[in-house]
Design an enzyme around this catalytic site. Structure first.
Site, mmCIF file in Angstrom:
data_model
loop_
_atom_site.group_PDB
_atom_site.id
_atom_site.type_symbol
_atom_site.label_atom_id
_atom_site.label_comp_id
_atom_site.label_asym_id
_atom_site.label_seq_id
_atom_site.Cartn_x
_atom_site.Cartn_y
_atom_site.Cartn_z
ATOM 1 N N LYS A 203 0.858 -1.196 0.000
ATOM 2 C CA LYS A 203 0.000 0.000 0.000
ATOM 3 C C LYS A 203 0.888 1.238 0.000
ATOM 4 C CE LYS A 203 -3.467 2.143 3.060
ATOM 5 N NZ LYS A 203 -4.544 1.874 4.019
HETATM 6 C C1 R5P Z 1 -2.697 3.480 7.545
HETATM 7 O O1 R5P Z 1 -1.647 3.701 7.976
HETATM 8 C C2 R5P Z 1 -3.693 2.693 8.279
HETATM 9 O O2 R5P Z 1 -3.807 1.422 7.747
HETATM 10 C C3 R5P Z 1 -4.954 3.454 8.383
HETATM 11 O O3 R5P Z 1 -5.618 3.206 9.544
HETATM 12 C C4 R5P Z 1 -5.879 3.405 7.211
HETATM 13 O O4 R5P Z 1 -5.685 2.362 6.355
HETATM 14 C C5 R5P Z 1 -5.785 4.701 6.496
HETATM 15 O O5 R5P Z 1 -6.817 4.883 5.575
HETATM 16 P P1 R5P Z 1 -7.115 6.333 5.015
HETATM 17 O O6 R5P Z 1 -5.844 7.112 5.071
HETATM 18 O O7 R5P Z 1 -7.590 6.136 3.626
HETATM 19 O O8 R5P Z 1 -8.166 6.942 5.890
#
Ligand code: R5P
Length: 301
Positions: A203
């Site tokens: 990711k």
């Molecule tokens: C990222 O570091 C973590 O996995 C988060 O809690 C999450 O996946 C972030 O998602 P977003 O930035 O799209 O809200």
């Protein structure tokens, strides 16, 4: 009795038809074992080769994030529109209906809260529990350049070893420290290191300059991280650009569940990711669906 089948033999064995050897659709995943590929095929749609993952794991280090105070009320209605759900085992067991049959990507690292040094994570899930929960992948945070860089890499390599043993793919989540430059050079380094050390997919955040060099130099699929809430058109444009520049989908949280109309937004993101709908058209779709979603909510009051 075997003798009774004799007359059919020549026909049913199709001796003149060679058996097909099926390739696997996902980048860098062709030599994985059947169980691993099968799990990846639950996350990534085999038709488009891409995924819309809904990330709701924020509570593992920052508690009840805006939009996730009541996952039963805000997130469960979105489930039919996601390909995969990324979350912790606590929320999975307590809130998500076990009749949910799409892919689960389980958060498998944790430790420090937002009050401490975030890179000081450890593995936080046992493999037996992950298999008991029937998950499709495990997610681990990797802090390249962070204070506990080596420890976070070791978390990942240990998880990859276990994942290979059990047939469960590992998602390496690149976490960028506040004082680090979010540029192509950083993400090429971070994504490539994760893949070289065994992650099955990675990711990464989207960056406007050189994202295509990040995807092309990473030998496994990259899913785009959402990041902080943007106006819907900007978020749809970012998702479109990421997919157009080689991402195998998105793993978005706040840009979906903090939207005024989360169902409309996740549907629009789905169109962008799977059908490569242009951002402006997807935004029109979002606005149209938003009217209906908000109208329905009003009707219920
Ligand atoms: C990222 O570091 C973590 O996995 C988060 O809690 C999450 O996946 C972030 O998602 P977003 O930035 O799209 O809200």
């Amino acid at each position: 009795m075997p003798e009774a089948d004799k007359g059919k033999e020549a026909k049913d064995f199709f001796t003149e038809v060679p058996q097909k050897t099926n390739g696997f659709f996902l980048k860098g995943s062709g030599s994985l074992d059947w169980g691993m590929q099968n799990r990846l095929a639950r996350i990534f749609n085999p038709k488009s080769g891409r995924t819309v993952m809904l990330a709701v794991d924020h509570g593992y280090f920052q508690g009840p994030t805006t939009g996730l105070e009541r996952i039963d009320l805000s997130i469960v209605p979105l489930l039919p529109h996601a390909d995969a759900l990324m979350l912790t085992r606590g929320i999975l067991r307590t809130v998500i209906p076990s009749s949910f049959t799409k892919a689960i990507v389980l958060r498998a690292s944790g430790g420090p809260s937002i009050l401490k040094e975030l890179s000081n994570e450890r593995l936080a899930v046992d493999m037996e529990d992950a298999t008991r929960l029937n998950v499709s992948a495990l997610a681990v945070q990797v802090f390249i350049g962070g204070e506990y860089e080596t420890q976070s890499i070791e978390n990942m390599t240990q998880l990859v070893d276990l994942g290979n043993q059990y047939g469960i793919p590992v998602l390496a989540v690149t976490a960028v420290g506040k004082d680090m430059a979010r540029d192509a050079r950083y993400f090429r380094l971070a994504c490539r290191m994760c893949a070289e050390l065994g992650a099955h997919f990675v990711k990464s955040y989207y960056i406007p300059d050189g994202f295509d060099t990040v995807t092309s130099s990473c030998p496994v699929p990259i899913v785009m991280a959402g990041g902080k809430k943007l106006p819907e058109l900007d978020a749809l444009t970012m998702a479109y650009n990421a997919v157009d520049q080689g991402a195998s989908g998105v793993d978005m949280g706040r840009n979906i569940f903090q939207s005024d109309a989360p169902i409309a937004m996740i549907k629009a993101v789905g169109k962008v990711v799977h059908d490569k709908m242009k951002p402006k058209q997807a935004y029109e779709l979002y606005k149209d669906l938003k009217q209906k979603e908000l109208g329905k909510k009003k009707g219920k009051k």
